[in-house]
Design a protein around this motif. Sequence first.
Motif, PDB file in Angstrom:
ATOM      1  N   UNK A   1       0.867  -1.203  -0.038  1.00 25.48           N
ATOM      2  CA  UNK A   1      -0.057  -0.034  -0.026  1.00 25.48           C
ATOM      3  C   UNK A   1       0.886   1.214   0.133  1.00 25.48           C
ATOM      4  N   UNK A   2       1.951   1.428   0.777  1.00 26.28           N
ATOM      5  CA  UNK A   2       2.770   2.391   0.670  1.00 26.28           C
ATOM      6  C   UNK A   2       3.399   2.510  -0.514  1.00 26.28           C
ATOM      7  N   UNK A   3       3.678   1.260  -1.284  1.00 31.60           N
ATOM      8  CA  UNK A   3       4.733   1.555  -2.670  1.00 31.60           C
ATOM      9  C   UNK A   3       3.412   2.133  -3.479  1.00 31.60           C
ATOM     10  N   UNK A   4       2.207   1.743  -3.609  1.00 24.66           N
ATOM     11  CA  UNK A   4       1.488   2.126  -4.238  1.00 24.66           C
ATOM     12  C   UNK A   4       1.236   3.866  -4.239  1.00 24.66           C
ATOM     13  N   UNK A   5       1.059   3.890  -2.914  1.00 26.77           N
ATOM     14  CA  UNK A   5       0.980   5.378  -2.656  1.00 26.77           C
ATOM     15  C   UNK A   5       2.090   6.261  -2.868  1.00 26.77           C
ATOM     16  N   UNK A   6       3.144   5.878  -2.871  1.00 24.79           N
ATOM     17  CA  UNK A   6       4.445   6.661  -3.301  1.00 24.79           C
ATOM     18  C   UNK A   6       4.498   6.689  -4.953  1.00 24.79           C
ATOM     19  N   UNK A   7       4.409   5.667  -5.555  1.00 25.29           N
ATOM     20  CA  UNK A   7       4.145   5.573  -7.169  1.00 25.29           C
ATOM     21  C   UNK A   7       3.143   6.663  -7.584  1.00 25.29           C
ATOM     22  N   UNK A   8       1.923   6.684  -6.867  1.00 25.04           N
ATOM     23  CA  UNK A   8       0.988   7.485  -7.583  1.00 25.04           C
ATOM     24  C   UNK A   8       1.452   8.920  -7.184  1.00 25.04           C
ATOM     25  N   UNK A   9       1.932   9.273  -6.038  1.00 23.49           N
ATOM     26  CA  UNK A   9       2.349  10.689  -5.896  1.00 23.49           C
ATOM     27  C   UNK A   9       3.370  11.238  -6.779  1.00 23.49           C
ATOM     28  N   UNK A  10       4.458  10.062  -6.908  1.00 23.62           N
ATOM     29  CA  UNK A  10       5.561  10.514  -7.953  1.00 23.62           C
ATOM     30  C   UNK A  10       5.257  10.749  -9.225  1.00 23.62           C
ATOM     31  N   UNK A  11       4.127   9.874  -9.849  1.00 25.54           N
ATOM     32  CA  UNK A  11       3.516  10.161 -11.013  1.00 25.54           C
ATOM     33  C   UNK A  11       3.016  11.589 -11.116  1.00 25.54           C
ATOM     34  N   UNK A  12       2.316  11.907 -10.013  1.00 25.32           N
ATOM     35  CA  UNK A  12       1.511  13.216 -10.056  1.00 25.32           C
ATOM     36  C   UNK A  12       2.710  14.116 -10.130  1.00 25.32           C
ATOM     37  N   UNK A  13       3.555  14.083  -9.285  1.00 30.03           N
ATOM     38  CA  UNK A  13       4.661  15.056  -9.286  1.00 30.03           C
ATOM     39  C   UNK A  13       5.354  15.474 -10.607  1.00 30.03           C
ATOM     40  N   UNK A  14       5.716  14.089 -11.385  1.00 29.39           N
ATOM     41  CA  UNK A  14       6.342  14.234 -12.653  1.00 29.39           C
ATOM     42  C   UNK A  14       5.477  14.912 -13.357  1.00 29.39           C
ATOM     43  N   UNK A  15       4.001  14.748 -13.318  1.00 32.86           N
ATOM     44  CA  UNK A  15       3.157  15.376 -14.225  1.00 32.86           C
ATOM     45  C   UNK A  15       3.233  17.092 -14.079  1.00 32.86           C
ATOM     46  N   UNK A  16       3.270  17.265 -12.843  1.00 33.01           N
ATOM     47  CA  UNK A  16       3.302  18.710 -12.453  1.00 33.01           C
ATOM     48  C   UNK A  16       4.569  19.397 -12.666  1.00 33.01           C
ATOM     49  N   UNK A  17       5.632  18.679 -12.691  1.00 34.77           N
ATOM     50  CA  UNK A  17       7.062  19.187 -12.769  1.00 34.77           C
ATOM     51  C   UNK A  17       7.032  19.336 -14.654  1.00 34.77           C
ATOM     52  N   UNK A  18       6.438  18.486 -15.471  1.00 30.99           N
ATOM     53  CA  UNK A  18       6.494  18.374 -16.732  1.00 30.99           C
ATOM     54  C   UNK A  18       5.731  19.902 -17.069  1.00 30.99           C
ATOM     55  N   UNK A  19       4.627  19.901 -16.617  1.00 30.34           N
ATOM     56  CA  UNK A  19       3.967  21.281 -16.872  1.00 30.34           C
ATOM     57  C   UNK A  19       4.725  22.677 -16.454  1.00 30.34           C
ATOM     58  N   UNK A  20       5.241  22.694 -15.628  1.00 35.31           N
ATOM     59  CA  UNK A  20       6.039  23.634 -15.077  1.00 35.31           C
ATOM     60  C   UNK A  20       7.242  23.788 -15.833  1.00 35.31           C
ATOM     61  N   UNK A  21       7.949  22.951 -16.138  1.00 27.84           N
ATOM     62  CA  UNK A  21       9.112  22.958 -16.989  1.00 27.84           C
ATOM     63  C   UNK A  21       8.927  23.649 -18.110  1.00 27.84           C
ATOM     64  N   UNK A  22       7.870  23.096 -18.817  1.00 29.93           N
ATOM     65  CA  UNK A  22       7.421  23.782 -20.340  1.00 29.93           C
ATOM     66  C   UNK A  22       7.275  24.963 -20.215  1.00 29.93           C
ATOM     67  N   UNK A  23       6.424  25.610 -19.013  1.00 25.39           N
ATOM     68  CA  UNK A  23       6.143  27.171 -18.894  1.00 25.39           C
ATOM     69  C   UNK A  23       7.468  27.668 -18.508  1.00 25.39           C
ATOM     70  N   UNK A  24       8.577  27.239 -18.008  1.00 25.78           N
ATOM     71  CA  UNK A  24       9.608  27.969 -17.665  1.00 25.78           C
ATOM     72  C   UNK A  24      10.690  27.701 -18.406  1.00 25.78           C
ATOM     73  N   UNK A  25      10.583  27.043 -19.684  1.00 23.86           N
ATOM     74  CA  UNK A  25      11.565  26.687 -20.531  1.00 23.86           C
ATOM     75  C   UNK A  25      12.674  25.901 -19.828  1.00 23.86           C
TER      76      UNK A  25
END
Length: 131
Positions: free
Chosen positions: A61-85
Motif C-alpha cells: 500500500x505504501x509502494x502504491x501511494x508513493x508511485x501515485x504521488x511520484x507520477x503526479x509530481x512528474x506531471x506537475x514538473x513537466x507542466x511547469x518545466x514547459x512553462x519556464x523553458x
Amino acid sequence: MFEFIRKNKAVAVVGALALTAIVATPVMAQRDPAYEAARSSGAIGEKPDGYLGYVRSPSASVKALVEDLNIKRKAAYTRKAQETNSTVEQFAFTSGCNLIMRTVAGEKYQAPDGSWQTRTSADPIRDSRCP
C-alpha cells in the motif's frame, strides 16, 4: 561571467516556480492518513531529485501511494518545466531542494551522498547546487 549570471537567474526563477508547483501535491497528500503515517514513521522520505523514496522496504500500500504521488509530481514538473523553458530534471531537482528544506524534525530526507538522514531542528544537508 554572463553565462554564470544567466544560469543562476534561471535557477532562481525555476526555484520560485518549483515551490509553487509542489505546494499542491504535499497538501493533497497530507490529507491521506496513509501518507502521513508513512512519512512520520520514517518509511518514506524526500529525495534531491524531487521525488519520494523508500527509506526501508515498503508495504504494497505504501509502494502504491508513493508511485501515485511520484507520477503526479512528474506531471506537475513537466507542466511547469514547459512553462519556464527548463527541463523536467531541472525543475524536479529544484523542487527536491525545496521539499527537503520543508521537511520537519523527525522526517526523513536523502542527503547528497545518498544516505537517509532524519531532519533535526537544524537545516537539512542539501546539494550545493540548491538555490
